[in-house]
Design a protein around this motif. Structure first.
Motif, PDB file in Angstrom:
ATOM      1  N   PHE A  78      -0.071  14.096   8.593  1.00  0.00           N
ATOM      2  CA  PHE A  78       0.185  13.594   9.943  1.00  0.00           C
ATOM      3  C   PHE A  78       1.643  13.878  10.287  1.00  0.00           C
ATOM      4  CE2 PHE A  78       0.957  10.721  13.370  1.00  0.00           C
ATOM      5  CZ  PHE A  78      -0.261  10.613  14.022  1.00  0.00           C
ATOM      6  N   CYS A  79       1.877  14.484  11.417  1.00  0.00           N
ATOM      7  CA  CYS A  79       3.232  14.870  11.827  1.00  0.00           C
ATOM      8  C   CYS A  79       3.944  13.677  12.456  1.00  0.00           C
ATOM      9  CB  CYS A  79       3.162  16.029  12.825  1.00  0.00           C
ATOM     10  SG  CYS A  79       4.787  16.662  13.260  1.00  0.00           S
ATOM     11  N   GLU A  80       5.172  13.455  12.029  1.00  0.00           N
ATOM     12  CA  GLU A  80       5.991  12.384  12.595  1.00  0.00           C
ATOM     13  C   GLU A  80       7.184  12.952  13.374  1.00  0.00           C
ATOM     14  OE1 GLU A  80       5.027   9.314  12.606  1.00  0.00           O
ATOM     15  OE2 GLU A  80       3.547   9.255  11.012  1.00  0.00           O
ATOM     16  N   ASP A  81       7.240  14.276  13.529  1.00  0.00           N
ATOM     17  CA  ASP A  81       8.336  14.900  14.274  1.00  0.00           C
ATOM     18  C   ASP A  81       8.284  14.480  15.745  1.00  0.00           C
ATOM     19  OD1 ASP A  81       9.024  16.267  11.989  1.00  0.00           O
ATOM     20  OD2 ASP A  81       8.170  18.180  12.642  1.00  0.00           O
ATOM     21  N   ILE A  82       9.372  14.709  16.441  1.00  0.00           N
ATOM     22  CA  ILE A  82       9.391  14.538  17.888  1.00  0.00           C
ATOM     23  C   ILE A  82       8.335  15.485  18.454  1.00  0.00           C
ATOM     24  CG2 ILE A  82      10.805  14.916  19.965  1.00  0.00           C
ATOM     25  CD1 ILE A  82      13.246  14.241  18.159  1.00  0.00           C
ATOM     26  N   LEU A  83       7.588  15.027  19.444  1.00  0.00           N
ATOM     27  CA  LEU A  83       6.490  15.831  19.984  1.00  0.00           C
ATOM     28  C   LEU A  83       6.938  17.217  20.426  1.00  0.00           C
ATOM     29  CD1 LEU A  83       4.636  13.020  21.909  1.00  0.00           C
ATOM     30  CD2 LEU A  83       3.663  14.398  20.060  1.00  0.00           C
ATOM     31  N   ASP A  84       8.065  17.304  21.122  1.00  0.00           N
ATOM     32  CA  ASP A  84       8.540  18.619  21.574  1.00  0.00           C
ATOM     33  C   ASP A  84       8.832  19.549  20.407  1.00  0.00           C
ATOM     34  OD1 ASP A  84       8.343  17.832  24.226  1.00  0.00           O
ATOM     35  OD2 ASP A  84      10.479  17.387  24.442  1.00  0.00           O
ATOM     36  N   ALA A  85       9.355  18.991  19.322  1.00  0.00           N
ATOM     37  CA  ALA A  85       9.646  19.811  18.135  1.00  0.00           C
ATOM     38  C   ALA A  85       8.353  20.294  17.493  1.00  0.00           C
ATOM     39  CB  ALA A  85      10.476  19.014  17.133  1.00  0.00           C
ATOM     40  N   GLU A  86       7.345  19.425  17.457  1.00  0.00           N
ATOM     41  CA  GLU A  86       6.064  19.861  16.886  1.00  0.00           C
ATOM     42  C   GLU A  86       5.430  20.935  17.757  1.00  0.00           C
ATOM     43  OE1 GLU A  86       1.800  18.292  15.147  1.00  0.00           O
ATOM     44  OE2 GLU A  86       2.883  16.979  16.513  1.00  0.00           O
ATOM     45  N   TRP A  87       5.456  20.754  19.077  1.00  0.00           N
ATOM     46  CA  TRP A  87       4.888  21.745  19.997  1.00  0.00           C
ATOM     47  C   TRP A  87       5.524  23.110  19.728  1.00  0.00           C
ATOM     48  CZ3 TRP A  87       6.426  25.347  23.460  1.00  0.00           C
ATOM     49  CH2 TRP A  87       5.486  25.834  24.361  1.00  0.00           C
ATOM     50  N   ARG A  88       6.839  23.115  19.643  1.00  0.00           N
ATOM     51  CA  ARG A  88       7.560  24.377  19.420  1.00  0.00           C
ATOM     52  C   ARG A  88       7.209  24.991  18.068  1.00  0.00           C
ATOM     53  NH1 ARG A  88      11.953  26.423  22.091  1.00  0.00           N
ATOM     54  NH2 ARG A  88      13.056  28.044  20.985  1.00  0.00           N
ATOM     55  N   SER A  89       7.123  24.170  17.048  1.00  0.00           N
ATOM     56  CA  SER A  89       6.788  24.648  15.708  1.00  0.00           C
ATOM     57  C   SER A  89       5.397  25.269  15.679  1.00  0.00           C
ATOM     58  CB  SER A  89       6.874  23.495  14.716  1.00  0.00           C
ATOM     59  OG  SER A  89       6.464  23.886  13.441  1.00  0.00           O
ATOM     60  N   ILE A  90       4.443  24.602  16.307  1.00  0.00           N
ATOM     61  CA  ILE A  90       3.073  25.143  16.374  1.00  0.00           C
ATOM     62  C   ILE A  90       3.068  26.465  17.142  1.00  0.00           C
ATOM     63  CG2 ILE A  90       0.719  24.778  17.235  1.00  0.00           C
ATOM     64  CD1 ILE A  90       1.223  21.727  16.874  1.00  0.00           C
ATOM     65  N   ALA A  91       3.730  26.478  18.295  1.00  0.00           N
ATOM     66  CA  ALA A  91       3.760  27.693  19.117  1.00  0.00           C
ATOM     67  C   ALA A  91       4.356  28.856  18.342  1.00  0.00           C
ATOM     68  CB  ALA A  91       4.533  27.448  20.410  1.00  0.00           C
ATOM     69  N   GLU A  92       5.487  28.623  17.687  1.00  0.00           N
ATOM     70  CA  GLU A  92       6.136  29.695  16.912  1.00  0.00           C
ATOM     71  C   GLU A  92       5.213  30.207  15.822  1.00  0.00           C
ATOM     72  OE1 GLU A  92      10.853  28.533  17.352  1.00  0.00           O
ATOM     73  OE2 GLU A  92       9.701  27.638  15.729  1.00  0.00           O
ATOM     74  N   ASP A  93       4.568  29.302  15.108  1.00  0.00           N
ATOM     75  CA  ASP A  93       3.676  29.706  14.019  1.00  0.00           C
ATOM     76  C   ASP A  93       2.482  30.508  14.539  1.00  0.00           C
ATOM     77  OD1 ASP A  93       3.189  29.293  11.024  1.00  0.00           O
ATOM     78  OD2 ASP A  93       1.260  28.733  11.916  1.00  0.00           O
ATOM     79  N   LEU A  94       1.843  30.012  15.593  1.00  0.00           N
ATOM     80  CA  LEU A  94       0.667  30.703  16.126  1.00  0.00           C
ATOM     81  C   LEU A  94       1.036  32.044  16.736  1.00  0.00           C
ATOM     82  CD1 LEU A  94      -1.410  27.808  17.744  1.00  0.00           C
ATOM     83  CD2 LEU A  94      -1.462  28.680  15.406  1.00  0.00           C
ATOM     84  N   LEU A  95       2.169  32.124  17.391  1.00  0.00           N
ATOM     85  CA  LEU A  95       2.590  33.403  17.971  1.00  0.00           C
ATOM     86  C   LEU A  95       2.916  34.429  16.884  1.00  0.00           C
ATOM     87  CD1 LEU A  95       4.730  32.005  20.898  1.00  0.00           C
ATOM     88  CD2 LEU A  95       2.691  33.452  21.143  1.00  0.00           C
ATOM     89  N   ARG A  96       3.517  33.972  15.792  1.00  0.00           N
ATOM     90  CA  ARG A  96       3.822  34.877  14.669  1.00  0.00           C
ATOM     91  C   ARG A  96       2.548  35.441  14.068  1.00  0.00           C
ATOM     92  NH1 ARG A  96       7.899  31.511  13.115  1.00  0.00           N
ATOM     93  NH2 ARG A  96       6.504  30.267  11.836  1.00  0.00           N
ATOM     94  N   SER A  97       1.522  34.616  13.990  1.00  0.00           N
ATOM     95  CA  SER A  97       0.290  35.061  13.329  1.00  0.00           C
ATOM     96  C   SER A  97      -0.682  35.754  14.269  1.00  0.00           C
ATOM     97  CB  SER A  97      -0.391  33.872  12.652  1.00  0.00           C
ATOM     98  OG  SER A  97      -0.817  32.926  13.603  1.00  0.00           O
ATOM     99  N   SER A  98      -0.357  35.814  15.567  1.00  0.00           N
ATOM    100  CA  SER A  98      -1.285  36.458  16.509  1.00  0.00           C
ATOM    101  C   SER A  98      -1.014  37.949  16.647  1.00  0.00           C
ATOM    102  CB  SER A  98      -1.223  35.786  17.877  1.00  0.00           C
ATOM    103  OG  SER A  98       0.033  35.957  18.486  1.00  0.00           O
TER     104      SER A  98
END
Length: 97
Positions: free
Chosen positions: A77-97
């Motif tokens: 379960f992620c406890e990061d600030i929501l904006d930080a999690e959004w950015r982390s997910i976006a960066e990861d998914l964009l790298r793998s796409s």
């Protein structure tokens, strides 16, 4: 697509066609449309979609549902600030796409 390209695409009225359902979900969420974001990730039948699904339910405040989706993708379960999690997910998914 880079993160900068993705962020710049948020000025449009529709997400870029090449986005996966998970990335489209993040795109709609960034535009403030949680419902369309959720509809997008429900189309994704992969771990990327489950991860965004977890984020969306965490943002919604539904910790139990979010925990279920984090578990589906094998992430704590992620406890990061929501904006930080959004950015982390976006960066990861964009790298793998």
């Amino acid at each position: 697509m880079t993160l900068d390209d993705f962020l710049q695409s948020l000025t449009a009225s529709e997400p870029p066609l090449e986005l996966s359902p998970a990335l489209a979900g993040l795109w709609w969420e960034a535009k403030g449309d949680w419902t369309r974001a959720h509809e997008s990730v429900q189309q994704a039948k992969d771990n990327d979609g489950a991860w965004v699904h977890a984020y969306l339910h965490r943002k919604e405040g539904d910790r139990d549902n979010a925990a279920y989706w984090y578990g589906r993708v094998g992430k704590p379960f992620c406890e990061d600030i929501l904006d930080a999690e959004w950015r982390s997910i976006a960066e990861d998914l964009l790298r793998s796409s």
